[in-house]
Scaffold this motif. Structure first.
Motif, mmCIF file in Angstrom:
data_model
loop_
_atom_site.group_PDB
_atom_site.id
_atom_site.type_symbol
_atom_site.label_atom_id
_atom_site.label_comp_id
_atom_site.label_asym_id
_atom_site.label_seq_id
_atom_site.Cartn_x
_atom_site.Cartn_y
_atom_site.Cartn_z
ATOM 1 N N THR A 99 5.978 -19.432 19.525
ATOM 2 C CA THR A 99 5.625 -18.024 19.360
ATOM 3 C C THR A 99 4.205 -17.762 19.848
ATOM 4 O O THR A 99 3.958 -16.800 20.581
ATOM 5 N N GLY A 100 3.288 -18.613 19.436
ATOM 6 C CA GLY A 100 1.894 -18.410 19.825
ATOM 7 C C GLY A 100 1.718 -18.442 21.332
ATOM 8 O O GLY A 100 1.056 -17.596 21.926
ATOM 9 N N LEU A 103 3.550 -15.313 22.935
ATOM 10 C CA LEU A 103 2.845 -14.055 22.689
ATOM 11 C C LEU A 103 1.492 -14.039 23.398
ATOM 12 O O LEU A 103 1.083 -13.018 23.936
ATOM 13 N N ALA A 185 -2.915 -21.014 17.085
ATOM 14 C CA ALA A 185 -2.194 -20.600 18.282
ATOM 15 C C ALA A 185 -2.892 -19.449 18.995
ATOM 16 O O ALA A 185 -2.882 -19.375 20.215
#
Lengths: 228, 139
Positions: A99-100, A103, A185
């Motif tokens: 996710t980090g 995104l 992240a």
């Protein structure tokens, strides 16, 4: 003054201001004294005041930059030491990393489409969410410039450090893992330092997420670059 | 005093070893045309060496901790090169700051939200697993 003398002075000033700000931050924890801000700021003032040509500045200080390679290898130590946490929360850490990374990359990519800016700058933006040694390595794959990327990485770190607590409060995140993973992240080294200020567990998770996100960025960069 | 000199020496030797590993990996990556940077290969090799106890943690601990602790020092010089990009920064300074702030908020919020949800699930999963193992031990 001779070029070599200026180069030696630059190296000494860089090391000196770094340790000075580190020491000062130990006594007074205000964010503008943090070595991530105070040290580069003091060195910039020094270079401008002494009117040192950038070539002389980099003549010896580039040996410091070369240490980013061994520093990447050194991350093997925290990975090994935290192997228990890794084997206990593999799903959380993996998803946090994915996710980090996604995104960080996508938000930068969309934003540079929205705000017009020169290509070299736009390309250097893409890897700014991961730790410097990884970001400087990966940025070339996107057509970015390593030193410009280093500056953007630093900005990301400082901003993440300042805004994380109000942001966490606003969205109501309480678990230590979520705070740590998000900090590691989204704002790498300084995020990790901040996470250690919040708590030991947050710090460990942040540093692991930071390392994994950075490694994934470097490994994935050639592939991502073909899509973006 | 001697212990201080000893620990500095130990740190230097360990640093040299880590740098040596990097050189070796860079060389290897170069000759076999491996698509992974030498530093990442070195990281993987060192994790394996530590995990298989081929080398003890103490053999690199001082040097590795120093490198990680002083990471910021190594990237002060690249930041100084902003002086090269003064025109760019004057023109696009505001855009840069806006992009970095918005992007960082998105990454922070998104990651925190996802991990918050997944973590609660994984914690329950671990507790159930622990109970299962305990239960099995009783039988």
């Amino acid at each position: 003054m001779s070029d070599t003398a200026l180069a030696i002075m630059s190296l000494l000033a860089t090391i000196g201001f770094y340790y000075l700000s580190k020491w000062a931050y130990l006594y007074k924890k205000v964010f503008w004294l943090a070595p991530i801000l105070a040290a580069p700021f003091a060195v910039i003032i020094f270079v401008l005041a002494m009117d040192i040509p950038l070539d002389s500045y980099f003549k010896y200080t580039h040996f410091l930059v070369m240490m980013l390679g061994p520093a990447t290898i050194a991350f093997a130590l925290p990975i090994y030491q935290q192997r228990k946490i890794i084997s206990r929360y593999p799903i959380t850490l993996t998803l946090g990393m994915i996710t980090g990374l996604t995104l960080g990359l996508l938000s930068s990519w969309i934003l540079v489409q929205l705000f017009p800016m020169p290509d070299e700058l736009a390309n250097s933006m893409l890897t700014r969410s991961v730790s410097t040694p990884f970001a400087m390595q990966a940025t070339v794959k996107f057509g970015g410039i390593p030193d410009l990327t280093a500056m953007l990485v630093l900005m990301t770190g400082v901003i993440g450090m300042v805004i994380c607590e109000p942001v966490f409060k606003m969205i109501g995140v309480k678990t230590s893992l979520a705070k740590g993973a998000a900090l590691g992240a989204a704002s790498h080294g300084s995020g990790t330092a901040k996470a250690y200020e919040i708590g030991q567990e947050e710090g460990v998770i942040a540093s692991l997420t930071m390392i994994f996100t950075g490694v994934a960025m470097v490994l994935g960069a050639p592939l991502f670059a073909t899509f973006l | 005093m001697t212990s201080k000199i000893n620990s500095v020496l130990r740190c230097l030797v360990q640093l040299a070893a880590i740098c040596g590993l990097l050189l070796l990996c860079n060389w290897l990556v170069g000759i076999v045309n491996f698509p992974v940077p030498g530093s990442i290969l070195g990281l993987a090799i060192l994790v394996i060496l530590l995990a298989t106890k081929v080398i003890p943690e103490s053999a690199i601990k001082t040097g590795a901790n120093w490198l990680i602790g002083e990471l910021l020092l190594f990237f002060v010089p690249p930041v100084i090169s902003v002086l090269k990009y003064q025109v760019l920064l004057r023109q696009d300074g505001l855009t840069i700051v806006a992009t970095v702030i918005i992007g960082t908020v998105i990454a922070l919020v998104g990651t925190a939200w996802v991990v918050d949800k997944v973590f609660k699930l994984e914690k329950q999963l671990n507790q159930r697993l622990d109970r299962l193992i305990k239960g099995a031990a009783h039988v």
